[in-house]
Structure formats: C-alpha cells, structure tokens
Scaffold this motif. Structure first.
Motif, mmCIF file in Angstrom:
data_model
loop_
_atom_site.group_PDB
_atom_site.id
_atom_site.type_symbol
_atom_site.label_atom_id
_atom_site.label_comp_id
_atom_site.label_asym_id
_atom_site.label_seq_id
_atom_site.Cartn_x
_atom_site.Cartn_y
_atom_site.Cartn_z
ATOM 1 N N MET A 65 0.828 -1.218 0.000
ATOM 2 C CA MET A 65 0.000 0.000 0.000
ATOM 3 C C MET A 65 0.852 1.253 0.000
ATOM 4 N N ILE A 66 1.836 1.304 0.893
ATOM 5 C CA ILE A 66 2.620 2.538 0.989
ATOM 6 C C ILE A 66 3.569 2.692 -0.201
ATOM 7 N N ALA A 67 4.060 1.580 -0.744
ATOM 8 C CA ALA A 67 4.903 1.650 -1.945
ATOM 9 C C ALA A 67 4.075 2.171 -3.122
ATOM 10 N N ASP A 68 2.883 1.622 -3.319
ATOM 11 C CA ASP A 68 1.989 2.038 -4.395
ATOM 12 C C ASP A 68 1.664 3.520 -4.278
ATOM 13 N N SER A 69 1.322 3.973 -3.095
ATOM 14 C CA SER A 69 0.952 5.379 -2.910
ATOM 15 C C SER A 69 2.146 6.316 -3.052
ATOM 16 N N ALA A 70 3.297 5.946 -2.511
ATOM 17 C CA ALA A 70 4.475 6.814 -2.628
ATOM 18 C C ALA A 70 4.860 7.008 -4.089
ATOM 19 N N ALA A 71 4.897 5.929 -4.859
ATOM 20 C CA ALA A 71 5.264 6.035 -6.268
ATOM 21 C C ALA A 71 4.176 6.741 -7.072
ATOM 22 N N GLY A 72 2.927 6.458 -6.766
ATOM 23 C CA GLY A 72 1.827 7.135 -7.456
ATOM 24 C C GLY A 72 1.825 8.631 -7.211
ATOM 25 N N TYR A 73 2.070 9.026 -5.969
ATOM 26 C CA TYR A 73 2.132 10.457 -5.681
ATOM 27 C C TYR A 73 3.378 11.098 -6.282
ATOM 28 N N ALA A 74 4.464 10.355 -6.398
ATOM 29 C CA ALA A 74 5.643 10.884 -7.095
ATOM 30 C C ALA A 74 5.265 11.236 -8.538
ATOM 31 N N ALA A 75 4.506 10.353 -9.186
ATOM 32 C CA ALA A 75 4.026 10.632 -10.547
ATOM 33 C C ALA A 75 3.130 11.862 -10.562
ATOM 34 N N SER A 76 2.255 11.966 -9.584
ATOM 35 C CA SER A 76 1.312 13.081 -9.522
ATOM 36 C C SER A 76 2.000 14.428 -9.356
ATOM 37 N N THR A 77 3.201 14.443 -8.770
ATOM 38 C CA THR A 77 3.910 15.724 -8.619
ATOM 39 C C THR A 77 4.277 16.341 -9.963
ATOM 40 N N LEU A 78 4.328 15.528 -11.008
ATOM 41 C CA LEU A 78 4.757 16.021 -12.319
ATOM 42 C C LEU A 78 3.608 16.319 -13.282
ATOM 43 N N THR A 79 2.396 15.933 -12.916
ATOM 44 C CA THR A 79 1.265 16.119 -13.824
ATOM 45 C C THR A 79 0.695 17.529 -13.711
ATOM 46 N N GLY A 80 -0.139 17.868 -14.687
ATOM 47 C CA GLY A 80 -0.865 19.127 -14.623
ATOM 48 C C GLY A 80 -1.960 19.062 -13.569
ATOM 49 N N ALA A 81 -2.476 20.216 -13.208
ATOM 50 C CA ALA A 81 -3.507 20.286 -12.163
ATOM 51 C C ALA A 81 -4.798 19.589 -12.574
ATOM 52 N N ASP A 82 -5.033 19.414 -13.867
ATOM 53 C CA ASP A 82 -6.264 18.781 -14.354
ATOM 54 C C ASP A 82 -6.077 17.299 -14.662
ATOM 55 N N THR A 83 -5.017 16.695 -14.155
ATOM 56 C CA THR A 83 -4.705 15.301 -14.471
ATOM 57 C C THR A 83 -4.641 14.476 -13.194
ATOM 58 N N GLU A 84 -5.273 13.326 -13.231
ATOM 59 C CA GLU A 84 -5.218 12.375 -12.121
ATOM 60 C C GLU A 84 -4.374 11.184 -12.544
ATOM 61 N N VAL A 85 -3.856 10.452 -11.580
ATOM 62 C CA VAL A 85 -3.061 9.265 -11.885
ATOM 63 C C VAL A 85 -3.710 8.038 -11.253
ATOM 64 N N LEU A 86 -3.611 6.927 -11.963
ATOM 65 C CA LEU A 86 -4.133 5.650 -11.478
ATOM 66 C C LEU A 86 -3.098 4.570 -11.748
ATOM 67 N N THR A 87 -2.939 3.650 -10.822
ATOM 68 C CA THR A 87 -2.020 2.533 -11.009
ATOM 69 C C THR A 87 -2.603 1.557 -12.014
ATOM 70 N N VAL A 88 -1.777 1.190 -12.997
ATOM 71 C CA VAL A 88 -2.159 0.174 -13.979
ATOM 72 C C VAL A 88 -1.644 -1.181 -13.519
ATOM 73 N N GLU A 89 -0.393 -1.208 -13.040
ATOM 74 C CA GLU A 89 0.175 -2.455 -12.517
ATOM 75 C C GLU A 89 1.391 -2.132 -11.677
ATOM 76 N N TYR A 90 1.734 -3.077 -10.802
ATOM 77 C CA TYR A 90 3.023 -2.980 -10.124
ATOM 78 C C TYR A 90 3.533 -4.360 -9.759
ATOM 79 N N LYS A 91 4.827 -4.430 -9.633
ATOM 80 C CA LYS A 91 5.524 -5.650 -9.221
ATOM 81 C C LYS A 91 6.254 -5.306 -7.944
ATOM 82 N N LEU A 92 5.990 -6.065 -6.903
ATOM 83 C CA LEU A 92 6.584 -5.818 -5.595
ATOM 84 C C LEU A 92 7.430 -7.015 -5.188
ATOM 85 N N ASN A 93 8.683 -6.755 -4.868
ATOM 86 C CA ASN A 93 9.549 -7.781 -4.297
ATOM 87 C C ASN A 93 9.710 -7.474 -2.817
#
Length: 157
Positions: A65-93
């Motif tokens: 959960m925290i890995a998914d959210s940390a990386a997702g929010y990292a992506a969100s820091t670079l998007t425009g204000a009118d853009t949302e981000v959603l996880t498509v897939e992840y691989k966790l070791n």
C-alpha cells in the motif's frame, strides 16, 4: 540523488498534500507524507500492532500500500492540475521482513510520459536507527487528463 523532473503545476505540493489528506486508506493505517518534491515523495508509517501479521512484522499488503501510494504520488507531482493518476500495474519484491519502528516508502519517477508514467518505490524498515531495504517495487501509472478526484466519501451500496 539528483532529480531532473520539472512539474507542470507550480502548486503541485499543495495539490498532492490535499489529495493524500483525502485518501482514507492512508489515514486508516496511520501513514503520513512528509516529503513532496518534483518526481519524488516519501510516505512514513510508524509500526502499530494492528497492521502486523502473525509473526509481528508489518503485513506485506500494507508494505505494498505505501509503496503504491508513494510512487503514485511521485508521478502526480509532475502532472498538470487537471490530471489524475491511477495505477495500472506494479511488481513488488519483498526483500526482508518489515520490522522496526518505522517504514519509509520512497517513491520516484523513472520515466514520465503524457499517458504512461513508470515509477519505482523502495521501502525501508528503520530499526534502532538502522535502515534496511524490505521491499522494491516497479509500477506503471496512467495519467487521466481532465478528470478530478471525488470530494467527500462514497456511501456503501
């Protein structure tokens, strides 16, 4: 680590902080996000007995959960204000047991594209001041343009 990403939204930190505050799942487990930089975030999770598994380690699902959210929010820091981000897939070791008084999920952007964003997260377990990598994640994010997050809570149906 040098970060070479430039955010599209000058108010990215406030937007990301507000989004995190609306995420009830992070509140449920007691997580916070003290670091927000272009292309990078950190989520901190203090150890609590109610998020551990039967051996006393923080549950792998919570680590994810925290890995998914940390990386997702990292992506969100670079998007425009009118853009949302959603996880498509992840691989966790899971590299080591998540034991210690604190977990730190460091999320960062590997490659930023208009539609797909590749991110990574490393989760560190802090035990008596010593950091041990306990998980490594790679993630693909989709940028959804022209969509806003829902405000308020959804009712169960």
């Amino acid at each position: 680590m040098t970060r070479l990403h430039k955010p599209l939204d000058p108010c990215f930190a406030e937007r990301v902080r507000a989004s995190f505050a609306r995420q009830q799942a992070m509140a449920l487990i007691g997580a916070s996000m003290p670091v927000i930089e272009p292309g990078y975030t950190e989520i901190h999770l203090p150890r609590r007995a109610d998020i551990t598994q039967q051996h006393g380690y923080i549950h792998g699902g919570v680590v994810g959960m925290i890995a998914d959210s940390a990386a997702g929010y990292a992506a969100s820091t670079l998007t425009g204000a009118d853009t949302e981000v959603l996880t498509v897939e992840y691989k966790l070791n899971l590299l080591a047991p998540a034991e210690g008084e604190l977990l730190i999920a460091e999320g960062s952007v590997v490659r930023y594209g208009r539609t797909l964003i590749v991110t990574r997260a490393e989760v560190l377990a802090v035990n008596h001041g010593r950091k041990t990598a306990c998980a490594l994640m790679q993630q693909t994010i989709i940028a959804v343009h022209g969509r806003k997050e829902q405000s308020g809570q959804r009712s169960a149906s």
